[in-house]
Design an enzyme around this catalytic site. Structure first.
Site, PDB file in Angstrom:
ATOM      1  N   LYS A  22       0.854  -1.187   0.000  1.00 51.68           N
ATOM      2  CA  LYS A  22       0.000   0.000   0.000  1.00 51.68           C
ATOM      3  C   LYS A  22       0.893   1.241   0.000  1.00 51.68           C
ATOM      4  CE  LYS A  22      -3.905   2.203   2.286  1.00 51.68           C
ATOM      5  NZ  LYS A  22      -3.357   3.558   2.026  1.00 51.68           N
ATOM      6  N   ASP A  24       1.616   5.340   0.079  1.00 55.76           N
ATOM      7  CA  ASP A  24       1.069   6.506   0.776  1.00 55.76           C
ATOM      8  C   ASP A  24       1.308   7.731  -0.098  1.00 55.76           C
ATOM      9  OD1 ASP A  24      -0.082   8.078   2.670  1.00 55.76           O
ATOM     10  OD2 ASP A  24       1.531   7.924   4.143  1.00 55.76           O
ATOM     11  N   GLU A 169       3.353   1.201   4.912  1.00 57.80           N
ATOM     12  CA  GLU A 169       2.033   1.563   5.429  1.00 57.80           C
ATOM     13  C   GLU A 169       1.095   0.372   5.554  1.00 57.80           C
ATOM     14  OE1 GLU A 169      -1.549   4.804   4.659  1.00 57.80           O
ATOM     15  OE2 GLU A 169      -0.275   4.172   3.002  1.00 57.80           O
TER      16      GLU A 169
END
Length: 310
Positions: A22, A24, A169
């Site tokens: 993931k 950011d 993240e």
């Protein structure tokens, strides 16, 4: 297509899922008409092409074959991790191309591509994720300011341990048979964020409003270094009503007139307390100044209560 907050798929079904890091950053859809131009739109639909001049060469990479790509624009730190605090210095510069170019020279952005929804005159949204991913990888889109990060099938627990250890993240988990549904927040895509824990000292609070009148709307927390209490942020979520009421009682008993932090936090209406209450909070990451990002209250730690005297 948007992901739904969730938990890691179980080992029994994980072979039907793919896992990606993931990022950011700023979600973006990239339009390549095939005429040598490029259009970059934010999730809101705003044209942000001018904010990221380093992406302009991508317009010529596919030749005359038109495409619509989905990805995330990030700014990378020294360890190659996406750093939203850095990217914020690049966002909002679409109306000032000259300034965007100057900032790009010292703070480059990078486009992480993870999907292709239209290619060479063919709409691909009805294809399963696995087929779209294969087509994306076949395009070989890896350049100076863009890349196609890896996605793995299965091995979710190992992927999770990797992102945790690397300080990333979290994970995006995508069903391999999922179709692309524009504008939908689908349970076929799950986002699982890493949450870290920290013990913090409460040094103040801000009164709540409305139904929270008389109760803390947020507490101001810090961490001790070099004999001083350094501000680490405000925490305003994670309590039950009973926990918030109990905390209010403790805060009123501990009230003092002077700020206990090494530097007064930039918070309006703050009330100060003797820094003796210790709490455990969850957070996702830290800013460069050491502040907690997205903190949420976890529990009070009476076993770690401080005498407040330094």
């Amino acid at each position: 297509m948007l992901a739904t907050p969730g938990t890691l798929p179980s080992a029994a079904v994980e072979d039907g899922w793919a896992f990606e890091v993931k990022q950011d950053g700023q979600r973006a859809v990239i339009y390549l008409p095939g005429d040598g131009t490029i259009l970059v739109r934010a999730r809101s639909g705003t044209d942000i092409t001018s904010a990221y001049p380093e992406l302009l060469p991508l317009a010529a990479v596919l030749g005359g074959r038109p495409a619509v790509l989905d990805g995330e624009i990030v700014a990378l730190d020294e360890q190659g991790r996406s750093d939203f605090e850095r990217l914020q210095q690049r966002m909002g510069l679409a109306l000032s191309p000259a300034k965007a170019a100057r900032v790009a020279a010292r703070l480059p952005a990078h486009l992480m591509l993870f999907d292709v929804v239209h290619f060479d005159g063919r709409l691909l949204t009805g294809l399963p994720w696995a087929e779209r991913r294969g087509l994306l990888e076949d395009l070989g889109l890896d350049g100076p300011a863009w890349s196609t990060p890896a996605a793995i099938t299965g091995h979710g627990a190992e992927a999770w341990e990797t992102v945790w250890a690397a300080g990333l993240e979290g994970l995006l988990c995508k069903r391999r048979d999922s179709r692309y549904i524009p504008g939908a927040r689908s349970k076929s895509w799950l986002k699982v964020k890493v949450h870290r824990l920290a013990d913090v000292v409460i040094g103040g609070w801000v009164p709540g409003r409305g139904r929270l009148t008389g109760l803390p709307g947020a507490v101001l927390v810090g961490e001790r270094r070099d004999g001083q209490l350094h501000y680490a942020g405000s925490v305003g979520t994670g309590w039950s009503q009973a926990e918030r009421t109990r905390l209010a009682e403790l805060l009123h008993v501990a009230a003092i007139d002077t700020c206990p932090f090494a530097q007064v936090p930039p918070v309006t209406g703050a009330r100060w307390v003797l820094p003796r209450l210790v709490g455990e909070v969850q957070y996702t990451s830290r800013t460069r100044a050491g502040r907690l990002r997205h903190p949420s209250w976890h529990r009070l730690r009476p076993d770690l209560a401080h005498d407040g005297l330094g």
